[in-house]
Design a protein around this motif. Sequence first.
Motif, PDB file in Angstrom:
ATOM      1  N   UNK A  39      25.565   5.061   2.167  1.00 57.60           N
ATOM      2  CA  UNK A  39      25.004   3.993   2.989  1.00 57.60           C
ATOM      3  C   UNK A  39      24.856   2.732   2.151  1.00 57.60           C
ATOM      4  N   UNK A  40      25.043   1.595   2.787  1.00 62.44           N
ATOM      5  CA  UNK A  40      24.808   0.321   2.114  1.00 62.44           C
ATOM      6  C   UNK A  40      23.312   0.082   2.000  1.00 62.44           C
ATOM      7  N   UNK A  41      22.863  -0.182   0.782  1.00 58.15           N
ATOM      8  CA  UNK A  41      21.453  -0.412   0.516  1.00 58.15           C
ATOM      9  C   UNK A  41      21.047  -1.763   1.098  1.00 58.15           C
ATOM     10  N   UNK A  42      20.093  -1.827   2.016  1.00 58.72           N
ATOM     11  CA  UNK A  42      19.732  -3.109   2.641  1.00 58.72           C
ATOM     12  C   UNK A  42      19.057  -4.082   1.681  1.00 58.72           C
ATOM     13  N   UNK A  43      18.647  -3.638   0.484  1.00 62.11           N
ATOM     14  CA  UNK A  43      18.116  -4.577  -0.514  1.00 62.11           C
ATOM     15  C   UNK A  43      19.070  -4.652  -1.708  1.00 62.11           C
ATOM     16  N   UNK A  44      20.303  -4.191  -1.540  1.00 64.58           N
ATOM     17  CA  UNK A  44      21.245  -4.176  -2.646  1.00 64.58           C
ATOM     18  C   UNK A  44      22.059  -5.442  -2.792  1.00 64.58           C
ATOM     19  N   UNK A  45      21.821  -6.427  -1.973  1.00 65.04           N
ATOM     20  CA  UNK A  45      22.654  -7.633  -2.014  1.00 65.04           C
ATOM     21  C   UNK A  45      22.309  -8.531  -3.195  1.00 65.04           C
ATOM     22  N   UNK A  46      21.053  -8.491  -3.644  1.00 62.78           N
ATOM     23  CA  UNK A  46      20.655  -9.315  -4.782  1.00 62.78           C
ATOM     24  C   UNK A  46      20.111  -8.419  -5.870  1.00 62.78           C
ATOM     25  N   UNK A  47      20.170  -8.866  -7.091  1.00 57.92           N
ATOM     26  CA  UNK A  47      19.746  -8.079  -8.244  1.00 57.92           C
ATOM     27  C   UNK A  47      18.667  -8.846  -8.991  1.00 57.92           C
ATOM     28  N   UNK A  48      17.541  -8.193  -9.334  1.00 63.26           N
ATOM     29  CA  UNK A  48      16.498  -8.912 -10.071  1.00 63.26           C
ATOM     30  C   UNK A  48      16.987  -9.338 -11.444  1.00 63.26           C
ATOM     31  N   UNK A  49      16.504 -10.474 -11.892  1.00 59.02           N
ATOM     32  CA  UNK A  49      16.912 -10.987 -13.214  1.00 59.02           C
ATOM     33  C   UNK A  49      16.427 -10.055 -14.318  1.00 59.02           C
ATOM     34  N   UNK A  90      21.277   1.971 -16.506  1.00 59.64           N
ATOM     35  CA  UNK A  90      20.550   3.170 -16.912  1.00 59.64           C
ATOM     36  C   UNK A  90      19.366   3.387 -15.987  1.00 59.64           C
ATOM     37  N   UNK A  91      19.072   4.655 -15.682  1.00 59.00           N
ATOM     38  CA  UNK A  91      17.882   4.974 -14.930  1.00 59.00           C
ATOM     39  C   UNK A  91      18.052   4.813 -13.430  1.00 59.00           C
ATOM     40  N   UNK A  92      16.918   4.682 -12.739  1.00 55.04           N
ATOM     41  CA  UNK A  92      16.897   4.592 -11.284  1.00 55.04           C
ATOM     42  C   UNK A  92      17.033   3.130 -10.878  1.00 55.04           C
ATOM     43  N   UNK A  93      18.111   2.802 -10.177  1.00 55.22           N
ATOM     44  CA  UNK A  93      18.373   1.436  -9.760  1.00 55.22           C
ATOM     45  C   UNK A  93      18.146   1.312  -8.257  1.00 55.22           C
ATOM     46  N   UNK A  94      16.998   0.752  -7.887  1.00 60.09           N
ATOM     47  CA  UNK A  94      16.671   0.615  -6.464  1.00 60.09           C
ATOM     48  C   UNK A  94      17.355  -0.580  -5.824  1.00 60.09           C
ATOM     49  N   UNK A  95      18.087  -1.357  -6.631  1.00 58.34           N
ATOM     50  CA  UNK A  95      18.887  -2.452  -6.092  1.00 58.34           C
ATOM     51  C   UNK A  95      20.382  -2.099  -6.071  1.00 58.34           C
ATOM     52  N   UNK A  96      20.686  -0.830  -6.225  1.00 60.39           N
ATOM     53  CA  UNK A  96      22.090  -0.405  -6.174  1.00 60.39           C
ATOM     54  C   UNK A  96      22.697  -0.794  -4.836  1.00 60.39           C
ATOM     55  N   UNK A  97      24.001  -1.073  -4.845  1.00 55.36           N
ATOM     56  CA  UNK A  97      24.668  -1.533  -3.630  1.00 55.36           C
ATOM     57  C   UNK A  97      24.723  -0.457  -2.551  1.00 55.36           C
ATOM     58  N   UNK A 146       0.816  -1.223   0.000  1.00 54.32           N
ATOM     59  CA  UNK A 146       0.000   0.000   0.000  1.00 54.32           C
ATOM     60  C   UNK A 146       0.841   1.260   0.000  1.00 54.32           C
ATOM     61  N   UNK A 147       2.052   1.187   0.530  1.00 56.95           N
ATOM     62  CA  UNK A 147       2.901   2.371   0.696  1.00 56.95           C
ATOM     63  C   UNK A 147       4.031   2.420  -0.325  1.00 56.95           C
ATOM     64  N   UNK A 148       4.907   1.417  -0.266  1.00 56.05           N
ATOM     65  CA  UNK A 148       6.113   1.444  -1.094  1.00 56.05           C
ATOM     66  C   UNK A 148       5.795   1.238  -2.574  1.00 56.05           C
ATOM     67  N   UNK A 149       4.981   0.249  -2.886  1.00 56.49           N
ATOM     68  CA  UNK A 149       4.729  -0.112  -4.277  1.00 56.49           C
ATOM     69  C   UNK A 149       4.197   1.063  -5.104  1.00 56.49           C
ATOM     70  N   UNK A 155      11.464  -8.586   2.417  1.00 57.82           N
ATOM     71  CA  UNK A 155      10.113  -8.261   1.947  1.00 57.82           C
ATOM     72  C   UNK A 155      10.139  -6.955   1.153  1.00 57.82           C
ATOM     73  N   UNK A 156      10.905  -5.974   1.630  1.00 59.95           N
ATOM     74  CA  UNK A 156      11.034  -4.718   0.879  1.00 59.95           C
ATOM     75  C   UNK A 156      11.576  -5.011  -0.518  1.00 59.95           C
ATOM     76  N   UNK A 157      12.622  -5.814  -0.594  1.00 57.33           N
ATOM     77  CA  UNK A 157      13.176  -6.162  -1.896  1.00 57.33           C
ATOM     78  C   UNK A 157      12.180  -6.898  -2.764  1.00 57.33           C
ATOM     79  N   UNK A 158      11.384  -7.768  -2.170  1.00 58.76           N
ATOM     80  CA  UNK A 158      10.371  -8.489  -2.934  1.00 58.76           C
ATOM     81  C   UNK A 158       9.357  -7.542  -3.562  1.00 58.76           C
ATOM     82  N   UNK A 159       8.944  -6.505  -2.814  1.00 57.70           N
ATOM     83  CA  UNK A 159       7.971  -5.545  -3.334  1.00 57.70           C
ATOM     84  C   UNK A 159       8.573  -4.752  -4.494  1.00 57.70           C
ATOM     85  N   UNK A 160       9.832  -4.337  -4.350  1.00 55.48           N
ATOM     86  CA  UNK A 160      10.508  -3.639  -5.446  1.00 55.48           C
ATOM     87  C   UNK A 160      10.630  -4.551  -6.671  1.00 55.48           C
TER      88      UNK A 160
END
Length: 862
Positions: free
Chosen positions: A852-862, A811-818, A686-689, A788-793
């Motif tokens: 800051x280290x991104x707490x969802x930056x450890x994995x990258x979506x395929x 390119x663009x906005x990378x929300x999985x950046x390290x 409801x919030x992040x997505x 869970x945050x990473x899953x929503x992203x």
Amino acid sequence: MSDANDTTTFRTATRVGEMTVEPADPARDAALLHGWLTHPASRYWEMGDLTPTQVRDHLTTVTGDDAQDGWLLRHQGTPIAYAETYDPARTVLDGLPPDVLDHRPGDLGMHVLVAPPPPAQGPRPRIPGLTDAVMTTVLRFCFAAPARPAAPAPAHGNGRGALRVVVEPDARNRPIHAKNAAAGFRVLRDVDLVTDGHTKRARLSVCTRDDFAASPLGDGTGPLGAEPAAHLRPALADAAHRHLVAKALAEFTHERLFLPRPSDPVAALEAAREVTHDDPREYVLVLDDARGHGRVTYRFSARRYPLEHWVIDESSLRRTRAVPDGGPSGADERQAPVDALELVAELQPLLGIPEDLLPTYLEELSSTLAGAMAKREREALGTSPSSPGLVDALAGADAAGAFQAVESAMTEGHPGFVANNGRIGFSLSDYRAYAPERAARLRLMWLAARREHTHLSLGAGQSEPALYGTASSAAELSGAERAAFADRLTARGLDPGDYLYLPVHPWQWEHRVAITFAADVAREDLVPLGPGADEYTPQQSIRTLFNTTRPDRHYVKVATAIQNMGFLRGLSPKYMRDTPAVNDWVADVVTGDETLRRARFEILREVAAIGYTGDVYHRTRDNNPYRKMLAALWRESPLPRLAPGERVATMAALLHRDTSGTALATSLIRASGLDAAHWVRSYLDAYLYPLVHCLLAHDLAFMPHGENLVLVLRDHVVTRTFMKDIGEETAVLGPRALPAPVQRVRAVVPDDEKALAVFTDMFDGVLRHLSGILAADGVLPTARFWTIVGDVVDRHHDEHPAVAARHGRELGVDLRAQTFAHSCLNRLQLRDTRQMVDLTDQASSLIYAGRLTNPIGATVPA
């Protein structure tokens, strides 16, 4: 002597013993009263020449008149005074013009006659303080509530229920003037009163309940006793200091202004900023006091979570100060009080606050401290509900009442800022009347603002008649208000058609409009019309007001020239000209997007804005705060959009802990029956997505902090959200085409900076704190939370391939950046407590402290 079980007798304890008040009896009391009235000490009653029969006739007249009563006072059973109470509008003071005495419902007139003092060598000793006790008793009796019909009298007897006591003693009677002053009476003026053909020069005075409670005679021992600033007490102060010190150490460490070290020497060698651990460990911070007072050491227990988030155990805080040469006892350190103001002074070399602004920051911090004490006191007294109490309210039938109960119960303010309740400009009485946590109701003051100097901006579907009510029953002004305002203008010889109606905060009227804009009022460019009919309660943002009389009507946001969190809380008429147009454009984007419609994400539009610019401050060369003191806007309420069973609360509530430490978020999860992971996922959907979608699909960024989001809950689970504060805190971060009135919100920035709309404002500004609460409560580990945050992203990425194609690793906005740039809020306030950022170019005002280290930056979506 009266029967102790007689419920018509009023009883109260005083410093000289029990006092009672009972109805006077002409047959019983005439002879006694005759002896008192004929004594020289009673000369100002001017009844010294009456016979006993005439005194009895007077008593009979008084006790037989429904507009007045006579009372006998006893001290431990012995008659000691006589009092009369009366309706001032029907007896002695009838006919006085309103400019002398504005007769009000609840007014009660009073006379008191104390028995003459006994002879110095007489059988009855004089009692020091007896006349004070008589006056105290009479005032308590006047103000105490009467017994309700079909209900027993109060334990202390049957009072008169006055709201204000009025007296008119002889102007020459200096002793009674002194006694009235001690009881809290305020002199209005001297007047000539004619009674039975006799003229008396009287000193007209009044006393309210609050006046009496605060007076020397209202000493706290009676039913109305009150202690001034009762919240400023050692026990409450210690808890408030500990909370603020823990927050300051945590947030200043988060912003990398210093780094506490583990107490364990071995662990200290391996200390790093990004260490995390869920178990509490001991830390130490050693400071060299810049004031030359020696070394200061702080020791405490803390947990450490992702995003360099510290959760410090407030009870563990210890502060010590070095003792030169070990001191007389041989100890190297001495315990010192935990004090938030002292901490800032000790940290000054590390914080870097400009010396000329340090006192201002300390004042904001001191005000925050005072507010924290008051909030704790209210919850301890049961005035503010606990977190479980708020959960119960959200399960009740009154959606509006629950919404405002949550809003007024918040104790924290902004979760990141340390000095977050400055409110410089509010007095103690202003705080009690207008602070959101007080939940007091207020009425807006309305001004007629000359149309040629005033601009009214209207959103889609709005019109001046619809807003003010001439074409709608569901408008901001009722028919009675419109008629009264028009009549008041006409009575001045003014044409109502030449004016627009501008609401102002009562504080702003009292402190600014009538003084700073005195010339505008005098030339009738601004005409005071009086208070409106509806009552409002202030929201967490202070200047935003919720209509409690008609909850379906709009919020009203007004200018208040107080300093709070690095800004003077004004509203710019120039800036707000385009506010409704900006809101309409954003609303069209949101309602036109299928993803946002499915998420049921909505905005609360600011549908109208008004600003006055006829003052001289708008003709100075440079911009100044005085140009932001006469403006207002109207914003939609969420309540008309709720379905049955839905409840609302601002998102700030999820970060709330009550004074016992119970978190509202934890209480909601447990009440919902869901496991914590499912509850958090529903909230993030409801919030992040939707906010990620706004940014990636439309370059649209909001200020999505706790107070700007209204959560919709069903069965204690967040199901959808409303976004508000659109006009001031929305930005388009790309080059897309915009209508001319919306151009002001464009701020084209690089993609990594664009991503900060999620990283800084959501991950660091909100989710860091919520994840810490749930982890510390043992509800949901931080690793699971951020997964869970990473899953929503990732879900948004997978469901929007066209959008994802524009935003990837290259390119663009990378929300999985390290990592991402660490933007620091407190550093802004520490740099300039008067104005943290340039509102016309906020990006260039930001202060960064590495990455800051991104707490969802450890994995990258395929």
